[in-house]
Scaffold this active site. Structure first.
Site, PDB file in Angstrom:
ATOM      1  N   ARG A  37     -99.371  21.380 -36.864  1.00  0.00           N
ATOM      2  CA  ARG A  37     -99.151  21.121 -38.292  1.00  0.00           C
ATOM      3  C   ARG A  37     -99.949  19.913 -38.782  1.00  0.00           C
ATOM      4  O   ARG A  37    -100.397  19.902 -39.923  1.00  0.00           O
ATOM      5  CB  ARG A  37     -97.653  20.915 -38.568  1.00  0.00           C
ATOM      6  CG  ARG A  37     -96.899  22.233 -38.634  1.00  0.00           C
ATOM      7  CD  ARG A  37     -95.428  22.046 -38.904  1.00  0.00           C
ATOM      8  NE  ARG A  37     -94.793  23.330 -39.194  1.00  0.00           N
ATOM      9  CZ  ARG A  37     -93.484  23.491 -39.309  1.00  0.00           C
ATOM     10  NH1 ARG A  37     -92.663  22.472 -39.166  1.00  0.00           N
ATOM     11  NH2 ARG A  37     -92.993  24.690 -39.593  1.00  0.00           N
ATOM     12  N   LYS A 197     -82.393  39.223 -32.754  1.00  0.00           N
ATOM     13  CA  LYS A 197     -81.285  39.764 -33.529  1.00  0.00           C
ATOM     14  C   LYS A 197     -81.684  40.481 -34.808  1.00  0.00           C
ATOM     15  O   LYS A 197     -82.546  40.016 -35.550  1.00  0.00           O
ATOM     16  CB  LYS A 197     -80.345  38.619 -33.903  1.00  0.00           C
ATOM     17  CG  LYS A 197     -79.593  38.079 -32.709  1.00  0.00           C
ATOM     18  CD  LYS A 197     -78.655  36.999 -33.145  1.00  0.00           C
ATOM     19  CE  LYS A 197     -77.732  36.585 -32.002  1.00  0.00           C
ATOM     20  NZ  LYS A 197     -76.867  35.492 -32.433  1.00  0.00           N
ATOM     21  N   GLY A 354     -91.729  30.784 -35.927  1.00  0.00           N
ATOM     22  CA  GLY A 354     -91.753  29.894 -34.775  1.00  0.00           C
ATOM     23  C   GLY A 354     -92.104  30.536 -33.446  1.00  0.00           C
ATOM     24  O   GLY A 354     -93.111  30.199 -32.828  1.00  0.00           O
ATOM     25  N   GLY A 377     -89.126  29.369 -41.452  1.00  0.00           N
ATOM     26  CA  GLY A 377     -88.273  29.907 -42.515  1.00  0.00           C
ATOM     27  C   GLY A 377     -89.042  30.400 -43.731  1.00  0.00           C
ATOM     28  O   GLY A 377     -88.718  31.439 -44.306  1.00  0.00           O
TER      29      GLY A 377
HETATM   30  C1  3PG Z   1     -89.814  23.831 -40.786  1.00  0.00           C
HETATM   31  O1  3PG Z   1     -89.865  23.105 -39.791  1.00  0.00           O
HETATM   32  O2  3PG Z   1     -89.613  25.061 -40.717  1.00  0.00           O
HETATM   33  C2  3PG Z   1     -90.069  23.219 -42.134  1.00  0.00           C
HETATM   34  O3  3PG Z   1     -90.592  21.945 -41.994  1.00  0.00           O
HETATM   35  C3  3PG Z   1     -88.812  23.210 -42.960  1.00  0.00           C
HETATM   36  O4  3PG Z   1     -87.819  22.451 -42.349  1.00  0.00           O
HETATM   37  P1  3PG Z   1     -86.297  22.716 -42.728  1.00  0.00           P
HETATM   38  O5  3PG Z   1     -85.943  24.070 -42.186  1.00  0.00           O
HETATM   39  O6  3PG Z   1     -85.488  21.604 -42.115  1.00  0.00           O
HETATM   40  O7  3PG Z   1     -86.194  22.709 -44.240  1.00  0.00           O
HETATM   41 MG    MG Z   2     -86.864  25.319 -39.792  1.00  0.00          MG
END
Ligand code: 3PG
Ligand code: MG
Length: 396
Positions: A37, A197, A354, A377
């Site tokens: 990142r 899941k 991820g 997310g």
């Molecule tokens: C992540 O790591 O997916 C982003 O930086 C968002 O982080 P968060 O899910 O804590 O909002």
């Molecule tokens: Mg996250």
């Protein structure tokens, strides 16, 4: 991406430029263990600095409840500095006197990182007073944090509305790749969705069957579908209470003319353990006392055939328990095949989430995909067809 202003339109010279980046990087004992990142946001920082802007980086780290030294961005500032090859100053707070003093001494081309925005409750509440306190520090706003764009927070959404706002280069590349992946793709489009899941990916599956021509389902979640079609899955991970949901998704796919590709064989073992003794069985012959830990070779062949038929691939989630050998083989084989097709110019491939990035790195093919998103997310919400507040605010 004409809907967004980019750095091409921004006049940054001599300006205080608030740049939202995602520095939520994995750390162990105060050291960054994966700098992807950080590397992704370097081009935007460099460009603004070289054009004579004062770069003021805003970022969150972790999910602190108030100020917490364990979640300080200070060690990350050092990591950014070494990757950037320019000094990166640090301020102990992102608003107030400490921030204002640090900004005031910046010369054109300097770079400053402000402390974790989440040390203030106003960040996650998108509190107008907190937005105002941040906005005071800058003349213009650049958002380069697609991976935080699913949050309607002060530094991702509020600020974009308070100051003249622009997409940074990584945000721009991400939006362009995602548009080509699903919003205006070259057809046919195949999606590969894996992971443990179904329950976390119901919205995503329902959106994808409406948009793609073929959907490959793998990983633990495939077991739920296999179970729903009336077959035994032995001791495999499966959400049996979601059988009706799985059947509904299959029905929605039929109505939308989306082919669902489920495993036809599975690599099974008695235990979830690296190197566990294993055998491959047809999907209608999974032994009662074993668990499926990967897709079998015939399934992999079908996945590769679906990739061959496609012009565009969207991938989220591994096909098996890729973190323990040899149950990584299905994921690795499919990923390498997608990489080959991409290199041959036959496929546009977009992947994210991820575990997906970890799986593609493990297969050694991240560089060969058209685009690999570092978003977790935000990538999932985009696959669900949701609009992302941080992106919407840039369109205004
Ligand atoms: C992540 O790591 O997916 C982003 O930086 C968002 O982080 P968060 O899910 O804590 O909002
Ligand atoms: Mg996250």
């Amino acid at each position: 991406m004409t809907a967004f202003r980019t750095l091409d339109q921004a006049d940054v010279k001599g300006k205080r430029v608030l740049v939202r980046v995602d520095l939520n990087v994995p750390m162990e004992n105060g050291r960054v263990t994966d700098a992807t990142r950080i590397e992704r946001v370097l081009p935007t920082i460099q460009e603004i600095a070289e054009k004579g802007g004062k770069v003021i980086l805003l970022a969150h780290f972790g999910r602190p409840k108030g100020r917490d030294p364990k979640e300080s961005l200070k060690p990350v500032a050092e990591a950014v500095q070494s990757h950037l090859g320019r000094p990166v100053a640090f301020a102990d707070d992102c608003i107030g006197d400490a921030a204002a003093r640090a900004v005031a001494v910046l010369k054109d081309g300097d770079v400053l990182l402000l402390e974790n925005t989440r040390f203030h409750a106003g960040e996650e509440k998108n509190d107008p007073a907190f937005v105002e306190a941040l906005a005071k520090l800058g003349d213009i706003y650049v958002n380069d944090a697609f991976s935080a764009a699913h949050r309607a927070h002060a530094s991702t959404e509020g600020l974009a509305r308070a100051l003249p706002s622009y997409a940074g280069r990584t945000m721009q590349a991400e939006l362009e790749a995602l548009t080509k992946g699903l919003e205006a793709p070259k057809r046919p489009v195949v999606a590969i969705v894996g992971g443990a899941k179904v329950s976390t990916k119901i919205d995503l599956l329902e959106n994808l069957v409406k948009k793609v021509d073929a959907l490959v389902i793998g990983g633990g979640m495939a077991n739920t579908f296999v179970h729903a079609t009336g077959l035994g899955v032995g001791k495999s991970l499966a959400e049996k209470d979601l059988a009706a949901t799985a059947l509904r998704i299959i029905e929605q796919a039929r109505e939308s003319n989306c082919a669902i590709i489920l495993p036809v064989d599975g690599v099974c073992a008695y235990e979830f353990k690296a190197g566990a003794e294993n055998h491959t069985y047809g999907i209608d012959a999974i032994p009662e006392d074993q668990m499926i830990l990967d897709v079998g070779s015939q399934s992999v062949e079908r996945v590769c055939a679906a990739i061959n038929d496609a012009a565009t691939l969207v991938w989220n989630g591994p096909l098996g328990a890729f973190e323990i050998a040899p149950f990584d083989q299905g994921t690795v084989a499919a990923a390498r095949h997608a990489a080959e097709r991409t290199k041959a110019g036959k496929l546009l491939s977009v992947a994210g989430g991820g575990d997906t990035v970890a799986a593609l790195n493990h297969a050694g093919v991240s560089e060969s995909f058209t685009y690999v998103s570092t978003a977790g997310g935000a990538f999932l919400e985009w696959l669900e067809g949701k609009s992302l507040p941080g992106v919407e605010a840039l369109k205004a």
